[in-house]
Design a protein around this motif. Structure first.
Motif, PDB file in Angstrom:
ATOM      1  N   TYR A 160       0.789  -1.110  -0.118  1.00 35.39           N
ATOM      2  CA  TYR A 160      -0.128   0.106   0.080  1.00 35.39           C
ATOM      3  C   TYR A 160       0.958   1.215  -0.141  1.00 35.39           C
ATOM      4  CZ  TYR A 160      -4.121  -3.039   1.085  1.00 35.39           C
ATOM      5  OH  TYR A 160      -5.150  -3.673   1.137  1.00 35.39           O
ATOM      6  N   MET A 161       1.948   1.085   0.539  1.00 36.72           N
ATOM      7  CA  MET A 161       2.965   2.434   0.569  1.00 36.72           C
ATOM      8  C   MET A 161       3.120   2.882  -0.729  1.00 36.72           C
ATOM      9  SD  MET A 161       5.683   1.676   3.612  1.00 36.72           S
ATOM     10  CE  MET A 161       6.620   3.136   3.106  1.00 36.72           C
ATOM     11  N   LYS A 162       3.271   1.773  -1.953  1.00 35.79           N
ATOM     12  CA  LYS A 162       3.475   2.035  -3.300  1.00 35.79           C
ATOM     13  C   LYS A 162       2.022   2.594  -3.859  1.00 35.79           C
ATOM     14  CE  LYS A 162       7.163  -1.408  -3.314  1.00 35.79           C
ATOM     15  NZ  LYS A 162       7.626  -2.375  -4.035  1.00 35.79           N
ATOM     16  N   ILE A 163       1.128   2.098  -3.874  1.00 42.15           N
ATOM     17  CA  ILE A 163      -0.234   2.460  -4.413  1.00 42.15           C
ATOM     18  C   ILE A 163      -1.050   3.218  -3.690  1.00 42.15           C
ATOM     19  CG2 ILE A 163       0.156   0.037  -5.650  1.00 42.15           C
ATOM     20  CD1 ILE A 163      -2.183  -0.948  -4.234  1.00 42.15           C
ATOM     21  N   ARG A 164      -1.091   3.359  -2.356  1.00 43.59           N
ATOM     22  CA  ARG A 164      -1.947   4.195  -1.575  1.00 43.59           C
ATOM     23  C   ARG A 164      -1.155   5.062  -0.504  1.00 43.59           C
ATOM     24  NH1 ARG A 164      -6.574  -0.262   0.024  1.00 43.59           N
ATOM     25  NH2 ARG A 164      -7.057  -1.199  -2.095  1.00 43.59           N
ATOM     26  N   ILE A 168      -1.959   5.165   3.648  1.00 45.13           N
ATOM     27  CA  ILE A 168      -1.029   4.505   4.579  1.00 45.13           C
ATOM     28  C   ILE A 168      -0.348   5.269   5.671  1.00 45.13           C
ATOM     29  CG2 ILE A 168       1.573   3.458   4.854  1.00 45.13           C
ATOM     30  CD1 ILE A 168      -0.937   1.544   4.139  1.00 45.13           C
ATOM     31  N   GLU A 169      -0.226   6.570   5.323  1.00 46.20           N
ATOM     32  CA  GLU A 169       0.314   7.640   6.287  1.00 46.20           C
ATOM     33  C   GLU A 169      -0.518   7.828   7.316  1.00 46.20           C
ATOM     34  OE1 GLU A 169       3.100  10.661   5.466  1.00 46.20           O
ATOM     35  OE2 GLU A 169       3.195  10.319   3.531  1.00 46.20           O
ATOM     36  N   THR A 170      -1.972   7.854   6.918  1.00 47.79           N
ATOM     37  CA  THR A 170      -3.090   8.145   7.603  1.00 47.79           C
ATOM     38  C   THR A 170      -3.177   6.943   8.785  1.00 47.79           C
ATOM     39  OG1 THR A 170      -4.458   9.325   6.418  1.00 47.79           O
ATOM     40  CG2 THR A 170      -5.470   8.213   8.123  1.00 47.79           C
ATOM     41  N   ALA A 171      -3.061   5.522   8.536  1.00 44.09           N
ATOM     42  CA  ALA A 171      -2.836   4.552   9.307  1.00 44.09           C
ATOM     43  C   ALA A 171      -1.822   4.477  10.128  1.00 44.09           C
ATOM     44  CB  ALA A 171      -2.702   3.194   8.298  1.00 44.09           C
ATOM     45  N   ILE A 172      -0.529   5.203   9.699  1.00 44.49           N
ATOM     46  CA  ILE A 172       0.552   4.837  10.449  1.00 44.49           C
ATOM     47  C   ILE A 172       0.320   6.243  11.529  1.00 44.49           C
ATOM     48  CG2 ILE A 172       3.028   5.514  10.670  1.00 44.49           C
ATOM     49  CD1 ILE A 172       3.098   4.564   7.732  1.00 44.49           C
ATOM     50  N   ASP A 173      -0.296   7.234  11.331  1.00 47.40           N
ATOM     51  CA  ASP A 173      -0.585   8.480  12.291  1.00 47.40           C
ATOM     52  C   ASP A 173      -1.435   7.827  13.338  1.00 47.40           C
ATOM     53  OD1 ASP A 173       1.033  10.259  11.290  1.00 47.40           O
ATOM     54  OD2 ASP A 173      -0.267  11.078   9.846  1.00 47.40           O
ATOM     55  N   ASN A 174      -2.518   7.104  12.948  1.00 47.17           N
ATOM     56  CA  ASN A 174      -3.320   6.314  13.936  1.00 47.17           C
ATOM     57  C   ASN A 174      -2.543   5.408  14.671  1.00 47.17           C
ATOM     58  OD1 ASN A 174      -5.468   8.024  12.855  1.00 47.17           O
ATOM     59  ND2 ASN A 174      -6.291   6.417  11.584  1.00 47.17           N
ATOM     60  N   SER A 175      -1.895   4.617  14.333  1.00 42.15           N
ATOM     61  CA  SER A 175      -1.022   3.799  15.085  1.00 42.15           C
ATOM     62  C   SER A 175      -0.052   4.437  15.994  1.00 42.15           C
ATOM     63  CB  SER A 175      -0.011   2.815  14.018  1.00 42.15           C
ATOM     64  OG  SER A 175      -0.814   1.897  13.155  1.00 42.15           O
ATOM     65  N   LEU A 176       0.431   5.553  15.458  1.00 40.57           N
ATOM     66  CA  LEU A 176       1.317   6.467  16.325  1.00 40.57           C
ATOM     67  C   LEU A 176       0.538   6.955  17.507  1.00 40.57           C
ATOM     68  CD1 LEU A 176       3.913   7.941  16.793  1.00 40.57           C
ATOM     69  CD2 LEU A 176       3.032   9.913  15.301  1.00 40.57           C
ATOM     70  N   ASP A 177      -0.757   7.231  17.335  1.00 40.71           N
ATOM     71  CA  ASP A 177      -1.484   7.681  18.593  1.00 40.71           C
ATOM     72  C   ASP A 177      -1.574   6.554  19.606  1.00 40.71           C
ATOM     73  OD1 ASP A 177      -2.270  10.171  17.293  1.00 40.71           O
ATOM     74  OD2 ASP A 177      -4.027   9.511  16.381  1.00 40.71           O
ATOM     75  N   ALA A 178      -1.709   5.337  19.188  1.00 41.96           N
ATOM     76  CA  ALA A 178      -1.845   4.252  20.283  1.00 41.96           C
ATOM     77  C   ALA A 178      -0.404   4.247  20.773  1.00 41.96           C
ATOM     78  CB  ALA A 178      -1.972   2.839  19.576  1.00 41.96           C
ATOM     79  N   CYS A 179       0.677   4.117  20.060  1.00 43.01           N
ATOM     80  CA  CYS A 179       2.079   4.061  20.678  1.00 43.01           C
ATOM     81  C   CYS A 179       2.216   5.112  21.602  1.00 43.01           C
ATOM     82  CB  CYS A 179       3.078   4.173  19.273  1.00 43.01           C
ATOM     83  SG  CYS A 179       2.950   2.767  18.402  1.00 43.01           S
TER      84      CYS A 179
END
Length: 353
Positions: A160-164, A168-179
């Motif tokens: 997804y990093m290549k095609i979306r 993916i950056e939104t998903a990583i940001d949401n994961s970052l909130d949990a971290c």
């Protein structure tokens, strides 16, 4: 020597008389489970057993730290994934994830009370009560990029990093909130070191430019909320990203044996003055002042080799200027305790104590 003060001095950039020997990665081995009666998988879910096993290599081998937990699935489970807790010599693994798309990822309101997060926090408190003034307590957490991979599947994340990329950056940001929520909760109970593990960000999996543009800013945000000493661990051949790793804001960077210590020290020395003190190379500051932690092989030396071979590798790492001796990654559960003892003995022999 107070081993806790010694470790914290080195991570603070102060001169030390002796190189610490600790682990910032997984420390549980089956032989220690048998000697302490703290076995997997129970030690993943029982705070007393977790604390006992996490400090077992200090008690049995002289390793100068306690380290919990023993896997990188705690956050994903609290986010809603199903986890197979494994067995006596098998680490927990993600069995099923409810997330099909990056947009599905949200941090539950009760995130910090779910799964094994309360167990980890309680285990820290147990360790602090027993060792608080004498032994550094290390807690491992999952980095936001790796957590996103657990939630979506690593193959999907990389694809997804290549095609979306924006999704993916939104998903990583949401994961970052949990971290960040988890890191803040851990910081409040007061361990000495938090180790952020980002194995999915290894150069073998993503391009170094993607690390710089996508992963690095999130790791900086995470570093800013950690109120303890902090170490960043990334697996693999991290030489291409080592200056980026060292400039993020972590007190130490944990490397595997694939990274040449001398070359890494030279690279990091470009950001600060490097001097030779008492047989050790010390980085005295600058923008890349992170201390290098590692890099005694866990897949070969500590797992399969003889104590004599362990000692040879340890002494070479010390000659090369390692700042803190440690296993290069999580210990294989069948690693013999004699090889962990050999790490400590080799350090002592090197310094003549």
């Amino acid at each position: 020597m107070n081993v806790k003060n010694n470790v914290l001095k080195v991570l603070s950039g102060e001169e030390s008389d002796i190189t610490p020997v600790i682990s910032v990665t997984q420390v549980a081995v089956v032989e220690a489970m048998e000697k302490t009666n703290a076995f997997w998988p129970e030690a993943h879910t029982n705070a007393e057993k977790m604390a006992t096993l996490g400090s077992s290599l200090y008690e049995l081998a002289g390793l100068e730290s306690a380290r919990i937990p023993f896997c990188l699935t705690v956050e994903a489970e609290a986010m809603g994934c199903k986890v197979n807790l494994g067995g006596e010599d098998r680490t927990p693994q993600i069995a099923e994830t409810p997330f099909r798309n990056a947009s599905d990822i949200e941090v539950p309101d009760d995130f910090l009370s779910r799964g094994r997060i309360p167990v980890v926090l309680e285990a820290v408190e147990i360790l602090k009560e027993k060792y608080g003034d004498t032994l550094p307590i290390v807690v491992g957490i999952t980095g936001p990029f790796t957590l996103a991979g657990h939630l979506l599947g690593v193959e999907n994340l990389v694809r997804y990093m290549k095609i979306r990329p924006s999704e993916i950056e939104t998903a990583i940001d949401n994961s970052l909130d949990a971290c960040m929520d988890y890191a803040e909760a851990i910081s409040e109970v007061g361990p000495d070191i938090i180790c952020v593990a980002e194995p999915t960000a290894a150069p073998e999996l993503i391009d170094p430019l993607q690390f710089k543009s996508i992963v690095k800013p999130r790791l900086e945000d995470l570093a800013n909320v950690i109120k303890t000493k902090k170490v960043l661990h990334i697996c693999g051949s991290t030489q291409p990203i080592i200056r980026d790793m060292a400039s993020i804001g972590y007190d130490g960077i944990s490397i595997e044996e694939k990274v040449d210590i001398k070359t890494a020290k030279q690279d990091l020395g470009k950001g600060g003055k490097v001097i030779r003190v008492g047989g050790k190379t010390m980085n005295m500051g600058g923008e890349t002042s992170s201390k290098i932690v590692g890099n005694i092989s866990t897949t070969q030396t500590l797992f399969r080799s003889s104590p004599e071979e362990v000692k040879a590798e340890v002494k070479q790492a010390l000659e090369d200027g390692i700042d803190i001796l440690a296993p290069s990654c999580g210990l294989a559960p069948r690693s013999p305790i004699t090889n962990i003892k050999a790490m400590v003995e080799a350090r002592n022999e090197f310094f003549g104590i």
